[in-house]
Design a protein around this motif. Structure first.
Motif, PDB file in Angstrom:
ATOM      1  N   GLY A   1      20.856   9.892  23.841  1.00  0.00           N
ATOM      2  CA  GLY A   1      21.803   9.988  25.042  1.00  0.00           C
ATOM      3  C   GLY A   1      21.356   9.008  25.801  1.00  0.00           C
ATOM      4  O   GLY A   1      20.643   7.833  25.490  1.00  0.00           O
ATOM      5  N   LEU A   2      21.821   9.040  27.132  1.00  0.00           N
ATOM      6  CA  LEU A   2      21.786   7.584  28.103  1.00  0.00           C
ATOM      7  C   LEU A   2      21.661   8.597  29.373  1.00  0.00           C
ATOM      8  O   LEU A   2      22.444   9.286  29.780  1.00  0.00           O
ATOM      9  CB  LEU A   2      22.922   6.912  27.910  1.00  0.00           C
ATOM     10  N   ASP A   3      20.666   7.669  30.113  1.00  0.00           N
ATOM     11  CA  ASP A   3      20.459   8.344  31.399  1.00  0.00           C
ATOM     12  C   ASP A   3      21.150   7.406  32.708  1.00  0.00           C
ATOM     13  O   ASP A   3      21.200   7.810  33.762  1.00  0.00           O
ATOM     14  CB  ASP A   3      18.950   8.657  31.822  1.00  0.00           C
ATOM     15  N   ILE A   4      20.750   5.982  32.242  1.00  0.00           N
ATOM     16  CA  ILE A   4      21.209   5.026  33.249  1.00  0.00           C
ATOM     17  C   ILE A   4      22.255   3.978  32.609  1.00  0.00           C
ATOM     18  O   ILE A   4      21.867   3.530  31.407  1.00  0.00           O
ATOM     19  CB  ILE A   4      20.095   4.373  33.782  1.00  0.00           C
ATOM     20  N   LEU A   5      23.419   3.701  33.194  1.00  0.00           N
ATOM     21  CA  LEU A   5      24.196   2.597  32.481  1.00  0.00           C
ATOM     22  C   LEU A   5      24.460   1.819  33.652  1.00  0.00           C
ATOM     23  O   LEU A   5      25.094   2.123  34.742  1.00  0.00           O
ATOM     24  CB  LEU A   5      25.757   3.395  32.016  1.00  0.00           C
ATOM     25  N   VAL A   6      23.936   0.465  33.551  1.00  0.00           N
ATOM     26  CA  VAL A   6      24.335  -0.618  34.632  1.00  0.00           C
ATOM     27  C   VAL A   6      25.676  -1.350  33.950  1.00  0.00           C
ATOM     28  O   VAL A   6      25.200  -2.020  32.923  1.00  0.00           O
ATOM     29  CB  VAL A   6      22.986  -1.345  34.946  1.00  0.00           C
ATOM     30  N   LEU A   7      26.538  -1.568  34.712  1.00  0.00           N
ATOM     31  CA  LEU A   7      27.722  -2.364  34.390  1.00  0.00           C
ATOM     32  C   LEU A   7      27.604  -3.605  35.192  1.00  0.00           C
ATOM     33  O   LEU A   7      27.887  -3.860  36.162  1.00  0.00           O
ATOM     34  CB  LEU A   7      29.020  -1.437  34.797  1.00  0.00           C
ATOM     35  N   ASN A   8      26.932  -4.680  34.249  1.00  0.00           N
ATOM     36  CA  ASN A   8      26.536  -5.883  35.073  1.00  0.00           C
ATOM     37  C   ASN A   8      27.200  -6.897  34.548  1.00  0.00           C
ATOM     38  O   ASN A   8      27.423  -7.926  35.085  1.00  0.00           O
ATOM     39  CB  ASN A   8      25.001  -5.968  34.840  1.00  0.00           C
ATOM     40  N   ALA A   9      27.584  -6.938  33.256  1.00  0.00           N
ATOM     41  CA  ALA A   9      28.530  -8.018  32.734  1.00  0.00           C
ATOM     42  C   ALA A   9      29.761  -8.273  33.337  1.00  0.00           C
ATOM     43  O   ALA A   9      30.452  -7.315  33.353  1.00  0.00           O
ATOM     44  CB  ALA A   9      28.462  -7.805  31.218  1.00  0.00           C
ATOM     45  N   SER A  10      29.956  -9.454  33.690  1.00  0.00           N
ATOM     46  CA  SER A  10      31.286  -9.935  33.965  1.00  0.00           C
ATOM     47  C   SER A  10      31.272 -11.254  33.860  1.00  0.00           C
ATOM     48  O   SER A  10      30.684 -11.997  33.390  1.00  0.00           O
ATOM     49  CB  SER A  10      31.457  -9.639  35.564  1.00  0.00           C
ATOM     50  N   GLY A  11      32.493 -11.922  34.303  1.00  0.00           N
ATOM     51  CA  GLY A  11      32.731 -13.275  34.001  1.00  0.00           C
ATOM     52  C   GLY A  11      34.306 -13.415  34.401  1.00  0.00           C
ATOM     53  O   GLY A  11      34.802 -12.991  35.444  1.00  0.00           O
ATOM     54  N   GLY A  12      34.823 -14.758  34.116  1.00  0.00           N
ATOM     55  CA  GLY A  12      36.278 -14.997  34.234  1.00  0.00           C
ATOM     56  C   GLY A  12      36.357 -16.484  34.753  1.00  0.00           C
ATOM     57  O   GLY A  12      37.283 -17.083  34.834  1.00  0.00           O
TER      58      GLY A  12
END
Length: 254
Positions: free
Chosen positions: A90-101
């Motif tokens: 399972g997963l307790d913390i998801l950090v959506l950090n990756a970005s770009g462009g």
């Protein structure tokens, strides 16, 4: 870097930070591991750097799983979470950090594909692993968060608009996340000294960073901003689901 979260406070928890082989992502995953969390280090194309970080974090006594994934490829995203489930359950913390462009040579719609579509896809793929009490953190910039009311540099505008589109799409999921007991918070920061984006902006628009620093009084560096992101993973969620980091006096209301 000093420790940010109390030692052992995340023992038994599992955290995944997208784009965590370097920069803000790497420092965020390090802070979470220092607090006792088992961690998933995700990278797109820098395996040796990700493995080196994992070795360092294992020295803290936590488990560190390294998984390469192209977040714009749904198959790759499914494989990432299959690996997480197999290893941790399972997963307790998801950090959506990756970005770009701002990278050269990408398709015209790449920023929107990565900063909106992929963010939603990653969260949807993670949902079966996120139980009651889990937390999702989306990392963005003031330049993107306030883009509707405050213009930004032309070089950054397509990225800013795509990141705001991603934030909006994720916010639409808050009611369904609430039903599952999953918390959601947006962490927005000013330009961060030492990031790839800041470097590319400076290259495209020389003097941009120093001008912004002068205007804001202070710009956070990578480790300082990462500390705020890690803190957002455990602090009570603000009523508006938003944690603003750094000066916002030159940005208009949303």
């Amino acid at each position: 870097m000093s420790q940010i979260l109390p030692s052992g406070s995340l023992a038994g928890r599992t955290a995944l930070v997208t784009g965590s082989s370097r920069g803000i992502g790497a420092d965020t995953v390090r802070y979470l591991a220092e607090a006792g969390a088992n961690v998933v280090i995700n990278f797109r194309n820098k395996a040796p750097r990700a493995e080196k970080l994992a070795t360092e974090l294992r020295g803290l006594g936590v488990e560190a799983l390294v998984v390469g994934a192209d977040l714009t490829d749904p198959e790759s995203v499914r494989a990432l979470f299959a690996e997480v489930e197999k290893t941790f359950g399972g997963l307790d913390i998801l950090v959506l950090n990756a970005s770009g462009g701002m990278e050269a040579g990408m398709a015209e719609d790449y920023a929107l594909t990565l900063n909106r579509d992929a963010q939603v896809d990653v969260l949807q793929a993670a949902l079966p692993l996120l139980g009651d009490g889990a937390r999702v953190v989306f990392v963005t910039s003031h330049q993107a968060h306030f883009i509707r009311t405050t213009p930004t540099m032309p070089e950054y505008e397509p990225v800013a608009r795509s990141k705001r589109a991603g934030e909006d799409a994720l916010r639409e999921l808050i009611p369904s996340l609430d039903e599952r007991g999953v918390g959601f918070v947006v962490v927005s920061g000013d330009m961060i000294e030492g990031t790839i984006t800041a470097t590319l902006l400076e290259r495209a628009n020389p003097g941009a960073i120093s001008q912004r620093r002068e205007s804001a009084g202070k710009l956070y560096n990578v480790s300082e901003f990462a500390a705020e992101v890690a803190q957002a993973a455990v602090d009570p969620i603000p009523a508006d689901h938003t944690r603003l980091v750094g000066d916002i006096s030159s940005f208009g209301a949303e």
